[in-house]
Scaffold this motif. Structure first.
Motif, PDB file in Angstrom:
ATOM      1  N   ILE A  32      42.657 -28.135   4.420  1.00  0.00           N
ATOM      2  CA  ILE A  32      43.047 -28.389   5.808  1.00  0.00           C
ATOM      3  C   ILE A  32      42.454 -29.705   6.290  1.00  0.00           C
ATOM      4  CG2 ILE A  32      42.723 -27.558   8.163  1.00  0.00           C
ATOM      5  CD1 ILE A  32      42.992 -24.729   6.966  1.00  0.00           C
ATOM      6  N   ALA A  33      41.196 -29.965   5.938  1.00  0.00           N
ATOM      7  CA  ALA A  33      40.586 -31.239   6.332  1.00  0.00           C
ATOM      8  C   ALA A  33      41.329 -32.408   5.690  1.00  0.00           C
ATOM      9  CB  ALA A  33      39.111 -31.258   5.923  1.00  0.00           C
ATOM     10  N   ALA A  82      39.554 -24.525   3.463  1.00  0.00           N
ATOM     11  CA  ALA A  82      38.967 -25.447   4.444  1.00  0.00           C
ATOM     12  C   ALA A  82      39.109 -26.892   3.998  1.00  0.00           C
ATOM     13  CB  ALA A  82      37.500 -25.098   4.674  1.00  0.00           C
ATOM     14  N   VAL A  89      52.384 -33.056   4.675  1.00  0.00           N
ATOM     15  CA  VAL A  89      51.103 -32.606   5.220  1.00  0.00           C
ATOM     16  C   VAL A  89      51.015 -31.076   5.133  1.00  0.00           C
ATOM     17  CG1 VAL A  89      49.789 -32.385   7.350  1.00  0.00           C
ATOM     18  CG2 VAL A  89      50.734 -34.589   6.702  1.00  0.00           C
ATOM     19  N   ALA A  90      52.118 -30.416   5.464  1.00  0.00           N
ATOM     20  CA  ALA A  90      52.105 -28.953   5.382  1.00  0.00           C
ATOM     21  C   ALA A  90      51.898 -28.498   3.942  1.00  0.00           C
ATOM     22  CB  ALA A  90      53.414 -28.398   5.940  1.00  0.00           C
ATOM     23  N   ALA A 120      44.446 -32.430   4.771  1.00  0.00           N
ATOM     24  CA  ALA A 120      45.769 -32.536   5.388  1.00  0.00           C
ATOM     25  C   ALA A 120      45.674 -33.233   6.740  1.00  0.00           C
ATOM     26  CB  ALA A 120      46.376 -31.143   5.549  1.00  0.00           C
ATOM     27  N   LEU A 121      44.619 -32.896   7.519  1.00  0.00           N
ATOM     28  CA  LEU A 121      44.464 -33.529   8.838  1.00  0.00           C
ATOM     29  C   LEU A 121      44.209 -35.027   8.704  1.00  0.00           C
ATOM     30  CD1 LEU A 121      42.449 -31.367  11.362  1.00  0.00           C
ATOM     31  CD2 LEU A 121      44.552 -32.641  11.748  1.00  0.00           C
ATOM     32  N   ARG A 122      43.378 -35.381   7.719  1.00  0.00           N
ATOM     33  CA  ARG A 122      43.109 -36.807   7.517  1.00  0.00           C
ATOM     34  C   ARG A 122      44.402 -37.525   7.126  1.00  0.00           C
ATOM     35  NH1 ARG A 122      38.276 -38.916   6.784  1.00  0.00           N
ATOM     36  NH2 ARG A 122      37.393 -36.931   6.159  1.00  0.00           N
ATOM     37  N   ALA A 149      48.246 -28.599   3.093  1.00  0.00           N
ATOM     38  CA  ALA A 149      47.433 -27.569   3.744  1.00  0.00           C
ATOM     39  C   ALA A 149      47.832 -26.167   3.325  1.00  0.00           C
ATOM     40  CB  ALA A 149      47.561 -27.705   5.260  1.00  0.00           C
TER      41      ALA A 149
END
Lengths: 100, 489
Positions: free
Chosen positions: B157-158, B154, B145-146, B160-162, B149
């Motif tokens: 990051i979205a 932007a 995930v890191a 990665a969060l998903r 991101a």
């Protein structure tokens, strides 16, 4: 008796967490929901380990490891939410923006 | 034993050193770590080849109190494939992750994350303990995930969060299954679980663990996080995410079904797993057809290619009696894991070269680049041969073995998936290939160093060589093979 209470509380926490995960789109609430599910599982695990005559030490060791893992995951998630909020102005995923 | 432990310790130490040392020393230390871990992985494979599967009880404690590590043919082979991909990624990242190109923050974060991911992958490849596997999976998730991101954009990051949402949900499902399994049997060791007395709750535990691992493997319909995450990451990171990360959760899935709880494999469960795999092959292929960016095409093709591996569940053992060797379909699925890893990494690294050369991976912008960068074009074409399953690549060996299994066991319907998936792959790879090999150049590229261009080419050639020289890896994969792989579930 008390073990049943612990196990049922753990199950309830998992249920609350799953509800939060599905019903809320604000990312901080979802991270809290993940932590609720994790805590519920650990509580259940602890109750399962205390059933026999002698206390089983393995669940305790694993729960501590699990808590560290959950902490690391939460820290990364919160960091990403802050970065998302800074870059897009919202703490929700792009296609889910609605009320929190 | 030393080789096994070195493969876990060396990347961890190198990751810590790459964080702690002053900026000048970081890259040399990271590359040293990559070289040493590569050597350790090859050393482990050689000792597994000469001595058979290697088992280590950590601290001298036997399971169920202690944790067992075991390197069998499959784990060691995945370790070598990972090491080759990681070495190639490091050579490409030396250019792509330069502080002047990628920015100081991205450049600083990449090397420790890459080495930590490697350590976690190696840990999953050799672990025999369900909770140890959980920790390994979580380490993989956090670093992956890191890496998605890392650019700080932007959209990254979205994505990665998903990815993190799906991956954490998968982890918790898996953990719930592990807890239930421990509560019922008092052990987490895969070998001890295989010898347990079955209880009715086992099906729920295995179901929860399987569901969690399917989310992490991005099997249809849990694949929605994969394409945005893999295309938002920088190309060297995408190569690791697509070629290596799904293989870890898939390996645990195979160990659970073939080694820990094979008696729970009902025809319905096997049909469901393979059916989802077949849908992934078709749906991933159709969506890959619709994409306009090279990295998205390659990412959707990962969804499709992972689907083939799930055909192993009903087909394993299907030709045990019909062939001179046993476990043909099982070995075919393993070839698919290895060949796809090498070819997919080559494709993403080639896409990275195009992005560095023309600043975009849109098909309209990469037109004609094979003229200016012939080695990269050739690498992409060779990797396509593996994904298409054309002889003599590893993809061909994989599909040939799976298809033989399908016919020999009378489950010929699955052969349609293999043929249809191959046709779809031909269709979705035709578009990027015609663009890259077009006569006119759309954008004049910046020059790319020769050594960088050679990296994806070597990986693509390895994926073809794996098929050409398939007898050695074939025998290697049989070391420590579970009996169920030959007999079928």
């Amino acid at each position: 008796m008390s073990l049943t209470v612990f196990a049922m509380t753990g199950a309830t926490l998992v249920g609350l967490g799953v509800y939060g995960l599905l019903a809320r789109v604000h990312m901080l609430r979802r991270i809290m929901a993940f932590n609720l599910i994790g805590s519920g599982l650990f509580l259940f695990f602890g109750a399962a380990g205390a059933r026999g005559a002698a206390l089983d030490p393995i669940p305790q060791a694993l729960i501590i490891t699990g808590i560290v893992v959950a902490l690391a995951a939460s820290a990364l998630a919160v960091g990403l939410v802050v970065a998302l909020a800074r870059s897009s102005g919202t703490a929700c995923l792009p296609d889910e923006a609605g009320d929190t | 034993m030393t080789a096994l432990i070195s493969g876990l310790v060396l990347p961890l130490l190198a990751a810590l050193a790459a964080i702690a040392l002053p900026a000048r020393a970081r890259l040399p230390v990271a590359l040293l770590g990559v070289g040493l871990t590569l050597a350790a992985s090859i050393w482990l494979a050689i000792s597994v080849w000469t001595n058979g599967a290697i088992t280590v009880s950590l601290g001298g404690w036997q399971p169920p109190i202690g944790i067992a590590l075991r390197a069998d043919g499959l784990g060691a082979a995945l370790g070598v494939m990972t090491a080759l991909v990681m070495a190639a990624v490091a050579l490409a990242a030396r250019h792509e992750m330069e502080p002047l190109v990628a920015g100081p923050r991205t450049s600083f974060g990449f090397w420790p994350l890459m080495l930590l991911l490697w350590a976690a992958l190696n840990a999953v490849f050799v672990s025999r303990d369900l909770f140890n596997l959980y920790v390994g999976l979580e380490l993989i998730t956090l670093t992956a995930v890191a890496l998605v991101a890392i650019s700080g954009k932007a959209e990254a990051i979205a994505a990665a969060l998903r990815y993190l949402l799906f991956a954490l949900a998968g982890s918790l499902l898996y953990l719930a299954g592990v807890v239930l399994s421990y509560a019922a049997h008092g052990t987490l060791d895969i070998s001890l679980l295989a010898a347990r007395t079955a209880v009715p709750g086992d099906a729920l535990a295995l179901g929860l663990m399987t569901a969690g691992l399917l989310v992490k493997t991005a099997l249809f319909p849990f694949h929605v996080w994969l394409p945005p995450a893999h295309s938002a990451a920088p190309a060297p990171a995408s190569a690791m995410l697509s070629a290596l990360v799904p293989k870890a959760s898939l390996l645990i899935l195979l160990r659970l079904w073939f080694e820990a709880m094979p008696e729970l494999a009902t025809p319905v469960a096997l049909f469901t797993l393979a059916g989802l795999g077949a849908l992934a092959v078709i749906w991933g292929g159709v969506l890959a057809l619709l994409q306009a960016r090279l990295k998205l095409i390659v990412a959707y093709s990962t969804v499709a290619q992972l689907g083939y591996i799930f055909l192993v569940f009903p087909l394993a053992g299907g030709d045990g009696a019909a062939q001179p060797w046993a476990a043909g379909a099982w070995t075919g699925a393993m070839f698919q894991m290895l060949g796809h890893g090498l070819a997919k990494a080559a494709m993403f690294l080639a896409a990275g070269i195009y992005i560095a050369a023309v600043g975009s991976d849109r098909l309209s912008d990469v037109r004609g680049l094979a003229r200016a960068l012939p080695m990269t074009g050739f690498a992409f074409a060779l990797a396509s041969i593996t994904l298409l399953g054309l002889p003599p690549s590893a993809g061909f060996t994989a599909k040939y073995l799976l298809m033989t299994g399908a016919f020999a066991s009378g489950q010929w319907a699955w052969a349609f998936v293999l043929v249809g998936g191959g046709l779809l792959a031909a269709a979705y790879l035709y578009r990027p290939l015609t663009a890259i090999f077009a006569r006119e150049i759309a954008v004049t590229p910046r020059p790319i160093p020769w050594g960088w261009q050679a990296v994806p080419l070597v990986l693509a050639m390895l994926s073809v060589a794996l098929g050409l020289l398939s007898s050695v890896p074939f025998d290697f994969l049989q070391i420590g093979r579970p009996d169920q792989a030959a007999e079928g579930l």
